[in-house]
Design an enzyme around this catalytic site. Structure first.
Site, PDB file in Angstrom:
ATOM      1  N   CYS A   2       0.845  -1.183   0.000  1.00  0.00           N
ATOM      2  CA  CYS A   2       0.000   0.000   0.000  1.00  0.00           C
ATOM      3  C   CYS A   2       0.883   1.237   0.000  1.00  0.00           C
ATOM      4  O   CYS A   2       1.883   1.301   0.716  1.00  0.00           O
ATOM      5  CB  CYS A   2      -0.958   0.093   1.183  1.00  0.00           C
ATOM      6  N   ARG A  27       3.946  -0.441  -4.757  1.00  0.00           N
ATOM      7  CA  ARG A  27       3.604  -0.947  -3.425  1.00  0.00           C
ATOM      8  C   ARG A  27       2.252  -1.669  -3.398  1.00  0.00           C
ATOM      9  O   ARG A  27       1.848  -2.178  -2.362  1.00  0.00           O
ATOM     10  CB  ARG A  27       3.574   0.204  -2.409  1.00  0.00           C
ATOM     11  N   TRP A  74      -2.692  -2.715  -1.703  1.00  0.00           N
ATOM     12  CA  TRP A  74      -2.386  -4.142  -1.845  1.00  0.00           C
ATOM     13  C   TRP A  74      -3.250  -4.819  -0.786  1.00  0.00           C
ATOM     14  O   TRP A  74      -3.019  -4.655   0.409  1.00  0.00           O
ATOM     15  CB  TRP A  74      -0.907  -4.399  -1.594  1.00  0.00           C
ATOM     16  N   ASN A 100      -1.625   2.296   5.600  1.00  0.00           N
ATOM     17  CA  ASN A 100      -0.762   1.203   5.136  1.00  0.00           C
ATOM     18  C   ASN A 100      -0.365   0.406   6.368  1.00  0.00           C
ATOM     19  O   ASN A 100       0.225   0.961   7.288  1.00  0.00           O
ATOM     20  CB  ASN A 100       0.481   1.788   4.444  1.00  0.00           C
ATOM     21  N   GLY A 101      -0.714  -0.884   6.388  1.00  0.00           N
ATOM     22  CA  GLY A 101      -0.365  -1.710   7.548  1.00  0.00           C
ATOM     23  C   GLY A 101      -1.526  -2.621   7.888  1.00  0.00           C
ATOM     24  O   GLY A 101      -2.412  -2.844   7.056  1.00  0.00           O
ATOM     25  N   GLU A 487      17.141 -17.732  -8.151  1.00  0.00           N
ATOM     26  CA  GLU A 487      16.754 -16.365  -8.511  1.00  0.00           C
ATOM     27  C   GLU A 487      16.211 -16.320  -9.945  1.00  0.00           C
ATOM     28  O   GLU A 487      15.220 -15.636 -10.217  1.00  0.00           O
ATOM     29  CB  GLU A 487      17.965 -15.433  -8.313  1.00  0.00           C
ATOM     30  N   LYS A 491      12.465 -15.074 -10.903  1.00  0.00           N
ATOM     31  CA  LYS A 491      12.200 -13.994 -11.867  1.00  0.00           C
ATOM     32  C   LYS A 491      11.202 -14.450 -12.912  1.00  0.00           C
ATOM     33  O   LYS A 491      10.285 -13.725 -13.268  1.00  0.00           O
ATOM     34  CB  LYS A 491      13.486 -13.546 -12.583  1.00  0.00           C
ATOM     35  N   GLU A 494       7.587 -14.950 -11.347  1.00  0.00           N
ATOM     36  CA  GLU A 494       6.866 -13.779 -10.842  1.00  0.00           C
ATOM     37  C   GLU A 494       6.431 -12.822 -11.942  1.00  0.00           C
ATOM     38  O   GLU A 494       5.425 -12.141 -11.790  1.00  0.00           O
ATOM     39  CB  GLU A 494       7.653 -13.050  -9.747  1.00  0.00           C
ATOM     40  N   HIS A 510      17.147 -36.704  -7.957  1.00  0.00           N
ATOM     41  CA  HIS A 510      16.403 -37.204  -6.791  1.00  0.00           C
ATOM     42  C   HIS A 510      14.915 -36.878  -6.890  1.00  0.00           C
ATOM     43  O   HIS A 510      14.220 -36.836  -5.883  1.00  0.00           O
ATOM     44  CB  HIS A 510      16.996 -36.635  -5.502  1.00  0.00           C
ATOM     45  N   LYS A 609       5.919  -4.374  -4.131  1.00  0.00           N
ATOM     46  CA  LYS A 609       7.364  -4.337  -3.947  1.00  0.00           C
ATOM     47  C   LYS A 609       7.773  -4.367  -2.486  1.00  0.00           C
ATOM     48  O   LYS A 609       8.734  -5.001  -2.105  1.00  0.00           O
ATOM     49  CB  LYS A 609       7.934  -3.087  -4.611  1.00  0.00           C
TER      50      LYS A 609
HETATM   51  C1  F6R Z   1      11.401 -10.614  -6.113  1.00  0.00           C
HETATM   52  C2  F6R Z   1      11.315  -9.615  -5.054  1.00  0.00           C
HETATM   53  C3  F6R Z   1      10.930 -10.066  -3.699  1.00  0.00           C
HETATM   54  C4  F6R Z   1      11.750  -9.299  -2.641  1.00  0.00           C
HETATM   55  C5  F6R Z   1      11.242  -9.648  -1.233  1.00  0.00           C
HETATM   56  C6  F6R Z   1      12.067  -8.988  -0.162  1.00  0.00           C
HETATM   57  O1  F6R Z   1      11.800 -10.053  -7.325  1.00  0.00           O
HETATM   58  O2  F6R Z   1      11.522  -8.449  -5.280  1.00  0.00           O
HETATM   59  O3  F6R Z   1      11.083 -11.436  -3.548  1.00  0.00           O
HETATM   60  O4  F6R Z   1      13.095  -9.638  -2.775  1.00  0.00           O
HETATM   61  O5  F6R Z   1       9.908  -9.244  -1.121  1.00  0.00           O
HETATM   62  O6  F6R Z   1      12.019  -7.598  -0.278  1.00  0.00           O
HETATM   63  P1  F6R Z   1      13.109  -6.691   0.399  1.00  0.00           P
HETATM   64  O7  F6R Z   1      14.421  -6.970  -0.265  1.00  0.00           O
HETATM   65  O8  F6R Z   1      12.637  -5.294   0.159  1.00  0.00           O
HETATM   66  O9  F6R Z   1      13.149  -7.045   1.850  1.00  0.00           O
END
Ligand code: F6R
Length: 614
Positions: A2, A27, A74, A100-101, A487, A491, A494, A510, A609
């Site tokens: 949010c 956000r 969000w 937000n929260g 990773e 990517k 997501e 396995h 994010k």
């Molecule tokens: C994936 C991504 C998330 C963040 C995770 C942690 O591309 O961005 O998996 O890495 O939400 O976020 P931070 O680094 O802000 O604690």
């Protein structure tokens, strides 16, 4: 999660709020809304979906007014629809709030208010808080600021809120606990409020990062007033923002994610600038200097993080253990905090977080702190909650990351962890001088090598075209390339919604090998190094089952090139630094596949994010 924006002053509030919400859309983008006060009337515009939906919805309405609050959501409590969108109003409609929260005890407050005869319009915890504020005003006759303070004393949970009332139309009341909130002090006696500084930087560089349990009262033309939740007046600490506007724009790229991928030569260099010198053979991270002895003496170092940042920690584990011979454990912050972990004052806990606001990571640190551990941070966002609660830390200096999928923040995190491992290794004497110098020179050469990988973009786009319709994908790697595989898989899933899994290459036999057939693309990090021959065998195992191999190989490779369906070459470097290069083609592959599948690259569905809820 949010994003909140608010303005009070002499300018038109609506365009400032809409522009700010667009900057904060990373956000959350389940719904957006704005409330304005004009001629002592409070009016709200709310719409499910993105800020652009809201703009269209309100395009014919009168949106004038010089005080307003806005929100991009969000969803946590209640479906993402128009009714649950913020701002929420009080029962009389006189008061509006953005939040937000999470208000954890909202249900018991709601039950109490229901008993008093109130009826609610939405399913949200936020509306309950707004009703409570009004109920307190009705019962006590206090002004808005005081009723907000009294309401917050009853609340458990996390909040960044901004409240306004048509009965006191010249002021905004803001408060925070665990969720971020920044106040911008304008040049014309006006005030801006936002979840981070990006909506504010265009108007003023003077900001106050609010602390937990602080309440601000903002009236145009007057100084900002700040109080604790116990009603003790405080002096706001005004800081100068270093951010500039250009870094918040797309700069000619189609998406923020692509821009951020291409920024990596610079962001990695910014991360190590002034922190190393190959000629004089030193590495120095000023932020943690005073804690290095403690790190060397620690029983173990625990790294806590979520998502991509957790993958960076896994790379960090290899580096710390191999170079500095320090025992490291990597934990999902969300698991660590609920597991009653054994920690004492001899432990060091390092939190790695791009945003510095991730709720689980923050809570894991608080737990470690309460048990006496030293807590350190590796964050990107300056002034973020994690950077403020830690004993010490190092910023990654990657610059604002707007694309929801993390790219440049990951390589910057790995760079900081490499610098930490090198500095500790040098002090402990666990690497030879020549190895140390060589590693520093190699690290200095990484930005130019990343650039060379980026120049392979057309080939990567061509390969992406071949696999864009896959339903599943496997990513394999060994050693520090295993987290790179994780990773790469994250990517892809997501942003393109293709199911993907990362595995240590040897684990494939396995179980996951059962999935392999001619329709299964397998992305393998097969660069020269300790496990090269073993990875070649794993590739043979995939080929024998007709799987498609897309391999990341070292320039000049012949063995894997002869058997793989596609190879992407990366420049040779020290094995410890391979993650910094091998990650880049995987980021580009995911990007292109997502674009070809017409997915929303910068704002993938269901994601946000900054994950400020558990
Ligand atoms: C994936 C991504 C998330 C963040 C995770 C942690 O591309 O961005 O998996 O890495 O939400 O976020 P931070 O680094 O802000 O604690």
């Amino acid at each position: 999660m949010c994003g909140i924006v608010a303005y009070v002053g002499t300018k038109e509030a609506y365009p400032i709020i809409i522009k700010g919400l667009k900057r904060l859309e990373y956000r959350g983008y389940d719904s957006a809304g704005v409330a304005l006060i004009r001629n002592n009337e409070l009016q709200s515009f709310k719409k499910q979906g993105k800020v652009s939906n809201l703009e269209e919805f309100a395009s014919d309405a009168d949106t004038s007014g010089s005080i307003g609050i806005g929100h991009t959501r969000w969803a946590t409590h209640g479906a993402p629809n128009d009714t649950n969108a913020h701002p929420h109003g009080s029962e009389s409609g006189d008061i509006a709030i953005i939040h937000n929260g999470i208000i954890e005890n909202y249900d018991s407050i709601k039950q109490e208010l229901l008993r008093k005869g109130y009826t609610f319009k939405s399913d949200t915890d936020t509306e309950v808080l707004c009703y409570l504020i009004e109920d307190i005003q009705k019962n006590t006759g206090v002004k808005l600021g005081e009723s907000v303070r009294l309401a917050l004393q009853q609340v458990h949970g996390a909040y960044a809120i901004v409240v306004m009332s048509k009965n006191e139309p010249d002021k905004l009341i803001a408060a925070r606990k665990s969720s971020p909130l920044v106040v911008g002090i304008g040049h014309d006696g006006d005030f801006y409020l936002a979840s981070d500084a990006t909506p504010i930087v265009e108007y003023t560089k003077k900001v106050v990062y609010m602390e937990d349990e602080e309440i601000a009262l903002l009236r145009p033309g007057e100084d900002m007033k700040l109080y604790s939740i116990d009603d003790v007046e405080k002096t706001p600490y005004v800081q100068e923002l270093e951010m500039n506007l250009e870094v918040l724009e797309k700069g000619g790229y189609d998406h923020f994610m692509l821009k951020e991928i291409h920024e990596q030569p610079r962001s990695i260099e910014d991360c190590f600038r002034g922190r190393l010198n190959a000629t004089d053979a030193w590495v120095s991270l000023g932020g943690i200097k005073d804690y290095e002895q403690k790190m060397m003496n620690a029983n173990r170092i625990i790294m806590v993080a979520c998502g991509t940042s957790w993958h960076a920690c896994l790379v960090g584990e290899y580096l710390f253990e191999d170079l500095a011979r320090i025992n490291v454990e990597v934990e999902y912050a969300s698991e660590f905090r609920y597991r009653n972990p054994i920690i004492d004052e001899n432990d060091i806990v390092i939190a790695v977080s791009q945003s510095g606001e991730t709720a689980d990571t923050l809570a894991a640190l608080e737990l470690a702190k309460s048990k006496g551990a030293t807590i350190l941070g590796v964050c990107n966002v300056v002034g973020s909650s994690i950077s403020r609660i830690t004993d010490a830390g190092s910023y990654t200096h990657a610059g604002p990351e707007i694309g929801v999928a993390s790219t440049k923040a990951f390589t910057a995190q790995v760079t900081v962890l490499t610098l930490m491992a090198l500095s500790l290794a040098k002090k402990k004497g666990t690497v030879s001088d020549s190895k140390f110098r060589n590693l520093i020179s190699e690290l200095e050469a990484i930005p130019a090598k990343v650039q060379r990988v980026l120049e392979k973009n057309s080939k990567i786009e061509y390969i992406s075209e071949q696999y864009k319709d896959a339903d599943n994908a496997l990513y394999l790697g060994r050693g520090s390339s295993f987290p790179v595989a994780l990773e790469g898989a994250l990517k892809l899933k997501e942003i393109s919604y293709i199911h993907a899994e990362g595995y240590p290459a040897a684990e494939m036999k396995h179980g996951p090998i059962a999935l392999i057939d001619e329709a299964m693309p397998v992305f393998v990090i097969a660069t020269k190094g300790t496990s090269y021959e073993k990875v070649v065998s794993n590739i043979q195992e995939v080929k024998a089952r007709k799987g498609k191999i897309i391999a990341i190989v070292t320039e000049g490779d012949e063995q894997v090139t002869a058997i793989a369906d596609h190879v992407i070459e990366i420049p040779e470097t020290d094995e410890h630094l391979v993650p910094l290069l091998a990650t880049i083609p995987l980021q580009l592959l995911s990007y292109h596949i997502a674009v070809m599948r017409e997915c929303n690259v910068d704002q993938p569905r269901n994601l946000a994010k900054s994950v400020t809820v558990e």
